[in-house]
Each structure stands twice: as C-alpha cells, then as structure tokens.
Scaffold this motif. Structure first.
Motif, PDB file in Angstrom:
ATOM      1  N   GLU A   1       0.826  -1.212   0.000  1.00 16.33           N
ATOM      2  CA  GLU A   1       0.000   0.000   0.000  1.00 16.33           C
ATOM      3  C   GLU A   1       0.855   1.255   0.000  1.00 16.33           C
ATOM      4  O   GLU A   1       0.562   2.214  -0.712  1.00 16.33           O
ATOM      5  CB  GLU A   1      -0.934   0.001   1.209  1.00 16.33           C
ATOM      6  CG  GLU A   1      -2.025  -1.026   1.099  1.00 16.33           C
ATOM      7  CD  GLU A   1      -2.886  -1.106   2.348  1.00 16.33           C
ATOM      8  OE1 GLU A   1      -2.536  -0.474   3.371  1.00 16.33           O
ATOM      9  OE2 GLU A   1      -3.906  -1.804   2.300  1.00 16.33           O
ATOM     10  N   ASP A   2       1.923   1.245   0.792  1.00 14.71           N
ATOM     11  CA  ASP A   2       2.817   2.411   0.842  1.00 14.71           C
ATOM     12  C   ASP A   2       3.472   2.649  -0.516  1.00 14.71           C
ATOM     13  O   ASP A   2       3.601   3.794  -0.960  1.00 14.71           O
ATOM     14  CB  ASP A   2       3.886   2.228   1.922  1.00 14.71           C
ATOM     15  CG  ASP A   2       3.318   2.289   3.335  1.00 14.71           C
ATOM     16  OD1 ASP A   2       2.137   2.700   3.506  1.00 14.71           O
ATOM     17  OD2 ASP A   2       4.050   1.912   4.272  1.00 14.71           O
TER      18      ASP A   2
ATOM     19  N   GLU B   1       3.687   5.925  -5.432  1.00  8.82           N
ATOM     20  CA  GLU B   1       3.619   6.043  -6.889  1.00  8.82           C
ATOM     21  C   GLU B   1       2.492   6.996  -7.298  1.00  8.82           C
ATOM     22  O   GLU B   1       2.667   7.820  -8.182  1.00  8.82           O
ATOM     23  CB  GLU B   1       3.407   4.667  -7.522  1.00  8.82           C
ATOM     24  CG  GLU B   1       3.435   4.728  -9.033  1.00  8.82           C
ATOM     25  CD  GLU B   1       3.331   3.362  -9.672  1.00  8.82           C
ATOM     26  OE1 GLU B   1       2.255   3.053 -10.216  1.00  8.82           O
ATOM     27  OE2 GLU B   1       4.319   2.617  -9.623  1.00  8.82           O
ATOM     28  N   LEU B   2       1.351   6.893  -6.636  1.00  7.90           N
ATOM     29  CA  LEU B   2       0.233   7.799  -6.939  1.00  7.90           C
ATOM     30  C   LEU B   2       0.605   9.244  -6.609  1.00  7.90           C
ATOM     31  O   LEU B   2       0.299  10.147  -7.366  1.00  7.90           O
ATOM     32  CB  LEU B   2      -1.018   7.386  -6.155  1.00  7.90           C
ATOM     33  CG  LEU B   2      -1.722   6.126  -6.632  1.00  7.90           C
ATOM     34  CD1 LEU B   2      -2.840   5.744  -5.671  1.00  7.90           C
ATOM     35  CD2 LEU B   2      -2.279   6.310  -8.042  1.00  7.90           C
ATOM     36  N   ASP B   3       1.249   9.447  -5.455  1.00  8.03           N
ATOM     37  CA  ASP B   3       1.663  10.795  -5.066  1.00  8.03           C
ATOM     38  C   ASP B   3       2.655  11.364  -6.070  1.00  8.03           C
ATOM     39  O   ASP B   3       2.569  12.522  -6.463  1.00  8.03           O
ATOM     40  CB  ASP B   3       2.291  10.790  -3.674  1.00  8.03           C
ATOM     41  CG  ASP B   3       1.264  10.547  -2.571  1.00  8.03           C
ATOM     42  OD1 ASP B   3       0.035  10.608  -2.849  1.00  8.03           O
ATOM     43  OD2 ASP B   3       1.685  10.243  -1.424  1.00  8.03           O
TER      44      ASP B   3
ATOM     45  N   ALA C   1       0.796  12.301  -9.184  1.00  6.89           N
ATOM     46  CA  ALA C   1      -0.017  13.507  -8.988  1.00  6.89           C
ATOM     47  C   ALA C   1       0.847  14.766  -9.012  1.00  6.89           C
ATOM     48  O   ALA C   1       0.439  15.794  -9.546  1.00  6.89           O
ATOM     49  CB  ALA C   1      -0.782  13.418  -7.672  1.00  6.89           C
ATOM     50  N   LYS C   2       2.060  14.678  -8.485  1.00  7.82           N
ATOM     51  CA  LYS C   2       2.955  15.842  -8.492  1.00  7.82           C
ATOM     52  C   LYS C   2       3.450  16.155  -9.893  1.00  7.82           C
ATOM     53  O   LYS C   2       3.735  17.284 -10.204  1.00  7.82           O
ATOM     54  CB  LYS C   2       4.142  15.587  -7.539  1.00  7.82           C
ATOM     55  CG  LYS C   2       3.741  15.600  -6.089  1.00  7.82           C
ATOM     56  CD  LYS C   2       4.912  15.256  -5.208  1.00  7.82           C
ATOM     57  CE  LYS C   2       4.459  15.146  -3.757  1.00  7.82           C
ATOM     58  NZ  LYS C   2       5.462  14.612  -2.897  1.00  7.82           N
ATOM     59  N   GLY C   3       3.549  15.101 -10.711  1.00  6.78           N
ATOM     60  CA  GLY C   3       4.031  15.294 -12.083  1.00  6.78           C
ATOM     61  C   GLY C   3       2.965  15.858 -13.009  1.00  6.78           C
ATOM     62  O   GLY C   3       3.260  16.336 -14.091  1.00  6.78           O
TER      63      GLY C   3
END
Length: 143
Positions: free
Chosen positions: A128-129, A134-136, A139-141
């Motif tokens: 999960e971490d 990867e999602l974070d 999202a920043k990109g």
C-alpha cells in the motif's frame, strides 16, 4: 492499513505440493483472505495476469520454474507485488537469492500461522505504501 477483515484481499499460493497449498489456504481463508491456488510457477503467472492479487506466496522448489524464477517474472508484471517465498531449506544462499529477486520475505516450512499472518500484514502495508508513493509522485508530475 488495510487488513483482511475490512477488505477481501486476494492471495496467490503457488506450491507443487497439494498439502502445502491447502495448509496455507486453511490458514488464510478463515482470516478473510481469498486464496487462489497454483500448482506451478507458470500457473501462478497466468493467475497474476488475469486477477487482482495483493500478496503472492511461492514455494522455492517447484519443478520447471522455481519460486525465485517466478518472482522475477511476476515483478515484470507488477513491480510492487509483495512476493513471499516459503521453503523447507532456508539457507543463507536461498535468502540471498530471494532478496536479489526482490522477494519481500522468506518463511521456513513448516509454516507458522502467526509468522505467516504477521509477514503478510507487513507485506500488505509495504505494498500500500509503494502504491501510495507512486500515486503521489504521479499527482505531483501532473499539472
């Protein structure tokens, strides 16, 4: 942390020994996990390609394709999937090879119920971490 009690998580169990597969299933299903069984590395890969799996358990010694070889292929399909190896022969060499292929952990046979469940909870949290990171990053990109 997601646990088996609040979400039915799928665990792949790959072992060429029927009794070992069934024993692992009998430990996991009462805890709320959905167990998918494979008798070979090749069958395990087919299941991973067609199912959503959160943790995979592989016997190290399987004919044709070992658990170590299977983990390598699995990580080309899903780089973050936690793969736990089980073996009756947990030598330093097997453990070294396991970490070279990025296995999450190595559990000795006969498998202890408490060690298996504890290792799986840790593996699920790490999974999960990894997905969250990867999602974070994605999202920043964007934007």
């Amino acid at each position: 942390m997601t646990t088996a009690s609040n979400k039915r998580l799928s665990v792949l169990i790959a072992d060429d020994d029927d009794a070992c597969r069934e024993t692992l299933r009998d430990i996991l299903e009462p805890e709320g996990y959905r167990a998918l069984l494979a008798s070979s590395g090749e069958e395990a890969i087919e299941i991973i390609q067609g199912e959503s799996i959160q943790v995979a358990l592989f016997d190290v010694q399987m004919p044709r394709m070992t658990g170590l070889e299977t983990v390598q292929i699995v990580h080309t399909i899903n780089a973050y999937l936690p793969c736990i190896l089980v073996t009756a022969n947990a030598t330093e060499e097997i453990i070294r090879q396991a970490f070279q292929v990025r296995a999450y952990s190595v559990i000795p046979k006969p498998v202890s119920r408490s060690i298996l469940l504890y290792t799986m909870l840790r593996a699920l949290k790490a999974y999960e971490d990894s997905l969250r990171s990867e999602l974070d990053a994605g999202a920043k990109g964007v934007g």
